[in-house]
Every structure is written in structure tokens, then in C-alpha cells.
Design a protein around this motif. Sequence first.
Motif, PDB file in Angstrom:
ATOM      1  N   UNK A  54       0.826  -1.211   0.000  1.00  0.00           N
ATOM      2  CA  UNK A  54       0.000   0.000   0.000  1.00  0.00           C
ATOM      3  C   UNK A  54       0.857   1.257   0.000  1.00  0.00           C
ATOM      4  N   UNK A  55       2.028   1.197   0.631  1.00  0.00           N
ATOM      5  CA  UNK A  55       2.949   2.339   0.623  1.00  0.00           C
ATOM      6  C   UNK A  55       3.877   2.303  -0.584  1.00  0.00           C
ATOM      7  N   UNK A  56       4.215   1.098  -1.028  1.00  0.00           N
ATOM      8  CA  UNK A  56       5.174   0.938  -2.120  1.00  0.00           C
ATOM      9  C   UNK A  56       4.593   1.365  -3.463  1.00  0.00           C
ATOM     10  N   UNK A  84       7.457   0.342   6.772  1.00  0.00           N
ATOM     11  CA  UNK A  84       6.179  -0.320   6.537  1.00  0.00           C
ATOM     12  C   UNK A  84       5.091   0.416   7.331  1.00  0.00           C
ATOM     13  N   UNK A  85       3.821   0.190   7.013  1.00  0.00           N
ATOM     14  CA  UNK A  85       2.742   0.877   7.726  1.00  0.00           C
ATOM     15  C   UNK A  85       2.758   0.650   9.244  1.00  0.00           C
ATOM     16  N   UNK A  86       3.290  -0.479   9.686  1.00  0.00           N
ATOM     17  CA  UNK A  86       3.357  -0.752  11.126  1.00  0.00           C
ATOM     18  C   UNK A  86       4.593  -0.147  11.787  1.00  0.00           C
ATOM     19  N   UNK A  87       5.516   0.399  10.977  1.00  0.00           N
ATOM     20  CA  UNK A  87       6.732   0.989  11.516  1.00  0.00           C
ATOM     21  C   UNK A  87       7.728  -0.034  12.020  1.00  0.00           C
ATOM     22  N   UNK A  90      12.035  -1.542   7.704  1.00  0.00           N
ATOM     23  CA  UNK A  90      12.557  -0.450   6.872  1.00  0.00           C
ATOM     24  C   UNK A  90      12.949  -1.055   5.535  1.00  0.00           C
ATOM     25  N   UNK A  91      12.402  -0.499   4.453  1.00  0.00           N
ATOM     26  CA  UNK A  91      12.652  -0.983   3.098  1.00  0.00           C
ATOM     27  C   UNK A  91      13.414   0.052   2.284  1.00  0.00           C
ATOM     28  N   UNK A  92      14.065  -0.416   1.232  1.00  0.00           N
ATOM     29  CA  UNK A  92      14.636   0.457   0.200  1.00  0.00           C
ATOM     30  C   UNK A  92      14.046   0.024  -1.135  1.00  0.00           C
ATOM     31  N   UNK A  93      13.491   0.992  -1.859  1.00  0.00           N
ATOM     32  CA  UNK A  93      12.987   0.744  -3.199  1.00  0.00           C
ATOM     33  C   UNK A  93      13.941   1.398  -4.197  1.00  0.00           C
TER      34      UNK A  93
END
Length: 101
Positions: A54-56, A84-87, A90-93
Motif C-alpha cells: 500500500x505504501x510501495x 512499513x505501515x506498522x513501523x 525499513x525498506x529500500x525501493x
Amino acid sequence: MRNWYEEEWNFKITVLAVKSDNKPQGYCRNGHEVGDNYTCGYGCPGGFCSKSMLKTFPIMEAVRSGGDLRNLGGSKEHMMDFDCPDGVVRFRLEAVMQALK
């Protein structure tokens, strides 16, 4: 499924961190671990958290429409870190333009 559109962009999503509070598996409900990598064009990559998608997806759409991710807080034109929405994760796109046939 038949893909009829040749995507211009591919995306790599990497797990950078998972909050763990000293638990080895962390608290990610989807089971993401540091170093996990996912790749996709338009769709959701297999095994990737649907809630995080949903954020990506809006970030991916910004790239597809010619946007610069630095305007959204990214570190480079086609790279952005986000939680992520839950915090918890941590991702990198990273977006990579494909050579079209």
C-alpha cells in the motif's frame, strides 16, 4: 496470465532493518528479514507484505510518471527508503529503467 504491456521500469525492494526488541525473528508479521530482496515490474512481488505494498505502489507510480523521488524524501532520483505501515520494517525501493524491445 498474459502480460500485454512491456513495463519500462523494474523495481528492487530490499529489507534494510526489522525492529526486534532483542528477539531474533523481529516482530514482522509477514516474516521479513534483513537482506530479503523482492523484484517486480507492475504487480506485487511474491511473498511481499500486502500491507507494505500500500505504501510501495504510490512510490512506484511516481517513478513511472516521471517523478523524482528526492521530492518525496528519497536519497536519489530513483531510490527511496521507507517504513512499513506498522513501523516495524525499513525498506529500500530502487527503480531501474528497462531497455524496451
